[in-house]
Design a protein around this motif. Structure first.
Motif, PDB file in Angstrom:
ATOM      1  N   UNK A  11     -20.861  11.829 -15.289  1.00 27.43           N
ATOM      2  CA  UNK A  11     -19.304  11.458 -15.151  1.00 27.43           C
ATOM      3  C   UNK A  11     -19.542   9.793 -15.304  1.00 27.43           C
ATOM      4  N   UNK A  12     -20.487   9.377 -14.772  1.00 25.84           N
ATOM      5  CA  UNK A  12     -21.286   7.945 -14.320  1.00 25.84           C
ATOM      6  C   UNK A  12     -19.890   7.408 -15.448  1.00 25.84           C
ATOM      7  N   UNK A  13     -19.572   6.023 -14.999  1.00 29.05           N
ATOM      8  CA  UNK A  13     -18.954   4.821 -16.302  1.00 29.05           C
ATOM      9  C   UNK A  13     -19.987   4.426 -16.697  1.00 29.05           C
ATOM     10  N   UNK A  14     -21.590   4.182 -15.252  1.00 26.16           N
ATOM     11  CA  UNK A  14     -22.065   3.175 -16.994  1.00 26.16           C
ATOM     12  C   UNK A  14     -23.753   3.262 -16.064  1.00 26.16           C
ATOM     13  N   UNK A  15     -24.808   2.542 -17.039  1.00 26.56           N
ATOM     14  CA  UNK A  15     -25.720   2.232 -16.209  1.00 26.56           C
ATOM     15  C   UNK A  15     -25.735   0.700 -15.180  1.00 26.56           C
ATOM     16  N   UNK A  16     -26.437   0.832 -14.230  1.00 26.68           N
ATOM     17  CA  UNK A  16     -26.935  -0.524 -13.561  1.00 26.68           C
ATOM     18  C   UNK A  16     -25.704  -1.216 -12.636  1.00 26.68           C
ATOM     19  N   UNK A  56     -13.173  11.745  -7.454  1.00 26.86           N
ATOM     20  CA  UNK A  56     -13.248  11.945  -9.308  1.00 26.86           C
ATOM     21  C   UNK A  56     -14.286  11.069  -9.978  1.00 26.86           C
ATOM     22  N   UNK A  57     -15.106  10.340  -9.133  1.00 24.92           N
ATOM     23  CA  UNK A  57     -16.229   9.485 -10.215  1.00 24.92           C
ATOM     24  C   UNK A  57     -16.447  10.688 -10.602  1.00 24.92           C
ATOM     25  N   UNK A  58     -16.889  11.702 -10.730  1.00 21.22           N
ATOM     26  CA  UNK A  58     -17.881  11.877 -11.052  1.00 21.22           C
ATOM     27  C   UNK A  58     -17.235  13.576 -12.056  1.00 21.22           C
ATOM     28  N   UNK A  59     -16.133  13.530 -12.318  1.00 19.09           N
ATOM     29  CA  UNK A  59     -15.300  14.206 -13.178  1.00 19.09           C
ATOM     30  C   UNK A  59     -15.358  14.044 -14.850  1.00 19.09           C
ATOM     31  N   UNK A  60     -15.492  15.236 -15.147  1.00 20.55           N
ATOM     32  CA  UNK A  60     -15.694  14.300 -17.234  1.00 20.55           C
ATOM     33  C   UNK A  60     -15.212  14.987 -17.928  1.00 20.55           C
ATOM     34  N   UNK A  61     -14.106  15.019 -19.139  1.00 20.02           N
ATOM     35  CA  UNK A  61     -13.652  15.943 -19.482  1.00 20.02           C
ATOM     36  C   UNK A  61     -14.697  16.502 -20.290  1.00 20.02           C
TER      37      UNK A  61
END
Length: 995
Positions: A655-660, A688-693
């Motif tokens: 669920x991460x929103x991006x790299x770096x 909430x950061x780790x949630x994925x649809x």
């Protein structure tokens, strides 16, 4: 000649906006490509017919009613992408994120294929089945959306620009467009169009009042239009036609009272542990609400207000992160107060005592959120709502969610959960649109609020204003959910046949360039297609991979609908899976050679075509490849063997929103203390950061499946107008100041449009001192009705006689030739014997017609042509009249009546350089004031008027000046300096003699 035709949004309560302007020479300008929440393709039929004749397109706002159909037209309308499009940079960037949010939130935006179109190509498929579950068109991918918006050419405010026409447009003949601030949205535009004698001002959805984020419209100057004043700026004053929206708020509150009413409504709800839902758009007006609530939370928490400290604040939208990143980079487009706040925060952050504190001492900027949490996935919304249900001690929550219509965004998902609890509240921030099909959910709630049948709770703000909240009363509300379902069997075959037919039609219609269907994502590996030059890596984003045979119809066989094995020939080895043998015995020509897929490059007269997606800006590429790509995801992040930079900390989970991402330095927090550490998406560091649809994404051909759910509405309904539109008071004040020669009213309900038309006739008639019957004409066209909005002008084509041409003395003013013409107008084809000033005579024959003795002077542009347009002349005959030299008996009388003309536009900066070059002291003092020798002040007003002021009476007059101590009604000045200034001003203008 100027005709106007509204394609959408006239004499109706629909907010969608599309307008077509046709100028002299067949030049057609389309303003806005709006849509509504129904996404009905029938509303775009008239626009589709006009596409091959359009010259250019202008966009005004980054909202659904103004540009939601832009990506659809680019993908499905041939030739549309070849039309030049112009808008401001905020409209381009915010429009891109809005469109990505739209297509990733609902399959309805992709639109459906009409059943009649399917029946024409597939006789075996029943129309009943297609109408029950209509087939969906392939939606544009995030990369395609980014490419479409990269084609739009950005403009700045007050920047005159001469656009380039489309390849199939007639010449524009010097057409000039200029954008001015409209005040309604970030980058919102009032367009000024100058074409020949036509000066058109297009102002739809503007706001004269300043807000927290947006400055007022540029009618009187404003922060983006120059110094404010009491007169409309010269460029927008006295147009030949003013196109204005008639939609106004029913109730108008000052900004402070409006903000207080919203905050009081929120405070009452969260104090009793309820959830507040504020449906709002995801690109434009959301900035005003997000800024207001974030700063309200900062103020209340600093006062140790426990209610606000324990209340969570959320902003939900599929691409809301990109919207806020764009907003942080566009502070110069906002109100001056935002710029001052940012500069103050930057000054504080640069102090030594604010560094090295683990990030805790950093000051938050205008859009650096400490309390507003951004949510971009449905799973995050569900977790937030579940927490609200599971809390033993209910805590308040405030959720701003897209969209305002409650039809396709996260706001509908929130409403389903909170509708049954009487402690909750939904706040509508604008009057919803009313569509012809059925009212939207927001429109239904707004009508309930107006009816007030189930009881009203009257509340009062701290300043004494009262406002009402209406009870839902347990009414039933039907909510519809649109979903995708993959095609199979006969449905897939019918879709393939339809797609092949559409490909063939588009290949026939479109001349030059790849067709929309060829470049769409449903082609697998068409070797002979022009779209194969997109590269090998583009296969990862392709959809509709089942369509691997019939899509080659446009190139291989124009006469057949479906290709079989015999038609494919030896290319079956690369076109059909599982085929490895092909008999070549007895074959001839290319049938004896193994086929090879030759990727042809697209070329034009300048060489190989450039792929715009390879030159996207960083934020545009991030929107296309990052988490905002919606259903297609970020497929490049987790690719095996992909190199990482040294500061990459690895993916923080699925669920991460991006790299770096840099590690956040946070301190330990107590259980009751909110996390106010600033992250990219507001306060974070939670689960909430780790949630994925977990939704199953349907790629390829699909059909629309709609399910309905009935909910019982027991919550409260409130309405606070945050639409940011002009009110009736602003219209009554500004329209007489603008002084249009014709007024066109669009974008409003029939009742308010006709009422405003009557008011404007009275106001303009009183301004001009005429009766209402002879006042300025006010037009109220309906959708699809073309009206003549041009103004009759006294202009004719005349032929200049050779003796007159020889006497003309042209003066050059910034590339233009200026001359005063004084002559005798003769009917075409007639002759007379006239005595001229030089004593010569010329025999001209007259057949019963006296020559006109109405001599006039006019300034005409220099031209090598014998035909010149002259304004202000007398009557003209059916043939081209001739302008000849004045005879002796009329020359003296005309010479005494003619007045000299001052032509040009003086800039104070040029005057300052000229005075410094002459040895004088010249410097700017204040705004727009030039002080010369500490004695003479020169100002230029917004109307172009030059004013000179002095400190004393001049001691002596300059040579040849007499007792003239003023120019154009100005004040007095010291002799030497005053006359030197006046001389330089005259030198900067072209003084054209009167005779």
């Amino acid at each position: 000649m100027f005709s106007f035709c509204p394609l959408q949004g006239a004499l109706s309560e629909s907010t969608a906006s599309q307008s077509l302007l046709e100028l002299d020479g067949g030049v057609k300008v389309l303003i806005d490509v709006g849509w509504d929440e129904t996404f009905d393709v029938e509303k775009l039929k008239e626009l589709e017919k006009q596409v091959p004749t359009l010259s250019l397109i202008l966009l005004t706002h980054a909202t659904v009613p103004h540009l939601a159909a832009y990506a659809h037209c680019c993908k499905h309308f041939p030739l549309f992408t070849r039309i030049p499009v112009y808008a401001t940079r905020p409209v381009i960037d915010l429009g891109r994120t809005l469109t990505q949010d739209l297509y990733s939130s609902t399959p309805l935006a992709a639109t459906t294929i009409p059943a009649t179109s399917l029946a024409e190509v597939s006789y075996s498929y029943s129309q009943a089945s297609s109408s029950e579950h209509p087939f969906l068109l392939q939606p544009p991918t995030s990369e395609e959306i980014a490419r479409y918006f990269s084609l739009i050419q950005p403009l700045k405010y007050s920047q005159p620009h001469q656009p380039l026409p489309s390849p199939f447009s007639p010449p524009l003949n010097g057409l000039t467009i200029t954008a001015y601030n409209s005040g309604h949205t970030l980058g919102g535009t009032i367009w000024h169009i100058q074409h020949g004698l036509e000066s058109i001002v297009y102002a739809v959805d503007w706001n004269q009042a300043r807000e927290n984020v947006f400055s007022g419209a540029a009618w009187l100057g404003g922060s983006h239009g120059g110094a404010g004043g009491t007169e409309v700026i010269e460029q927008l004053r006295k147009p030949t036609a003013l196109v204005c929206s008639s939609r106004t708020p029913e109730t108008t509150l000052a900004r402070g009272r409006r903000d207080e009413q919203l905050l009081e409504s929120v405070k009452l709800c969260i104090a009793r542990g309820g959830t507040v839902l504020i449906p709002v758009d995801s690109s434009a007006r959301v900035l005003e609400l997000a800024y207001l609530l974030e700063h309200a939370w900062r103020t209340e928490v600093s006062k140790d207000n426990d209610v606000f400290r324990q209340t969570k604040l959320y902003l939900a939208g599929r691409s809301i992160g990109s919207t806020m990143r764009n907003a942080r980079s566009m502070l110069e487009w906002m109100d001056d107060s935002i710029v001052r706040e940012f500069e103050a925060v930057a000054d504080v952050s640069r102090r030594p005592n604010n560094s090295g504190n683990g990030g805790q001492g950093k000051e938050a900027g205008p859009f650096d959120f400490k309390y507003l949490r951004l949510l971009e996935r449905k799973a995050q919304i569900e977790r937030v709502l579940q927490q609200a249900v599971d809390d033993s001690e209910p805590r308040g929550r405030v959720i701003l969610a897209s969209d305002a219509s409650l039809e396709w965004g996260f706001s509908k998902d929130v409403l389903k959960v909170i509708a049954g609890d009487a402690r909750n509240l939904v706040v509508l921030t604008e009057r919803p649109s009313l569509n012809t099909n059925k009212p939207s959910v927001a429109r239904t709630l707004w009508e309930w609020w107006k009816e007030r049948k189930d009881g009203v709770a009257t509340e009062q703000t701290t300043s004494g204003d009262t406002f009402e909240q209406v009870y839902g009363g347990g009414r039933e509300l039907t909510l519809s959910d649109a979903g995708r379902q993959a095609l199979g069997g006969g449905e897939l075959s019918a879709y393939q046949q339809w797609l092949a037919t559409q490909r063939q039609l588009q290949a026939t219609l479109q001349t030059g360039g790849a067709t929309a269907l060829e470049t769409s994502a449903d082609v697998v590996d068409d070797a002979s297609s022009e779209s194969s030059s997109d590269g090998e890596g583009s296969e990862t984003e392709q959809q509709g991979k089942a369509l691997n045979v019939s899509t080659t119809l446009g190139q291989a066989s124009r006469k057949k609908v479906v290709l079989n094995d015999e038609d494919l020939g030896i290319t079956i080895l690369i076109k059909k899976k599982g085929v490895y043998d092909f008999g070549v015995r007895g074959k001839k020509g290319r049938e004896r050679m193994f086929p090879i897929a030759i990727r042809r490059k697209r070329n034009d007269e300048f060489g190989e075509l450039i792929r715009p997606e390879e030159y996207l800006r960083a934020e545009e590429r991030e929107d296309a490849d990052g988490p905002d790509s919606g259903q297609f995801g970020n497929q490049q992040e987790d690719r095996l063997g992909k190199k990482r930079k040294f500061d990459d900390v690895g993916t923080a989970g699925k669920g991460s929103s991006g790299l770096n991402k840099r590690p956040q330095l946070t301190r330990a927090l107590s259980a009751d203390e909110p996390d106010t550490t600033m992250h990219a998406n507001g306060p974070g560091g939670d689960e909430l950061d780790d949630l994925e649809d977990e939704e199953e994404v349907v790629l390829g051909p699909s059909k629309l499946v709609v399910s309905s759910q009935v909910v019982s509405v027991r919550l409260r309904i409130a309405f606070v107008d945050f639409s940011g539109l002009h009110d009736k008071r602003s219209l009554n004040m500004l329209i007489p100041l603008i002084q249009p020669r014709k007024l066109v009213l669009v974008a409003g309900a029939p009742e308010e449009t006709h009422a405003l038309a009557n008011d404007c006739k009275k106001l303009l008639g009183a301004k001009l001192g005429t009766s209402e019957e002879h006042a300025v004409e006010v037009l109220t066209p309906a959708v699809g009705v073309t009206v003549n909005a041009s103004v009759d002008t006294n202009a004719w084509i005349v032929k200049l006689a050779d003796p007159l041409v020889k006497r003309l003395k042209w003066q050059n003013v910034r590339g233009l030739g200026i001359v005063t013409v004084t002559g005798l107008l003769l009917p075409g084809g007639e002759f007379a014997e006239i005595d001229y000033e030089d004593g010569t005579n010329k025999r001209q024959k007259i057949e019963g017609v006296e020559p006109s003795t109405d001599a006039s002077s006019a300034a005409v542009p220099a031209s090598n042509s014998a035909l010149t347009t002259v304004t202000g002349l007398g009557t003209a005959a059916a043939h081209v009249p001739t302008l000849d030299v004045l005879p002796t008996n009329l020359a003296s009388a005309v010479r005494s009546a003619a007045q000299p003309l001052h032509v040009g536009d003086l800039r104070l900066a040029d005057l300052r350089r000229a005075m410094l070059g002459s040895g004088h002291k010249a410097e700017f003092r204040g705004e727009g004031t030039l002080l010369i020798d500490d004695a003479v002040a020169v100002r230029k007003t917004a109307t172009g008027r030059i004013e000179i002021e002095s400190v004393s009476v001049p001691t002596e007059a300059g040579p040849g000046q007499g007792n003239q101590h003023s120019m154009m009604g100005m004040g007095m000045g010291i002799g030497g300096t005053f006359y030197a200034v006046r001389r330089k001003i005259y030198e900067g203008l072209a003084v054209v003699a009167g005779a």
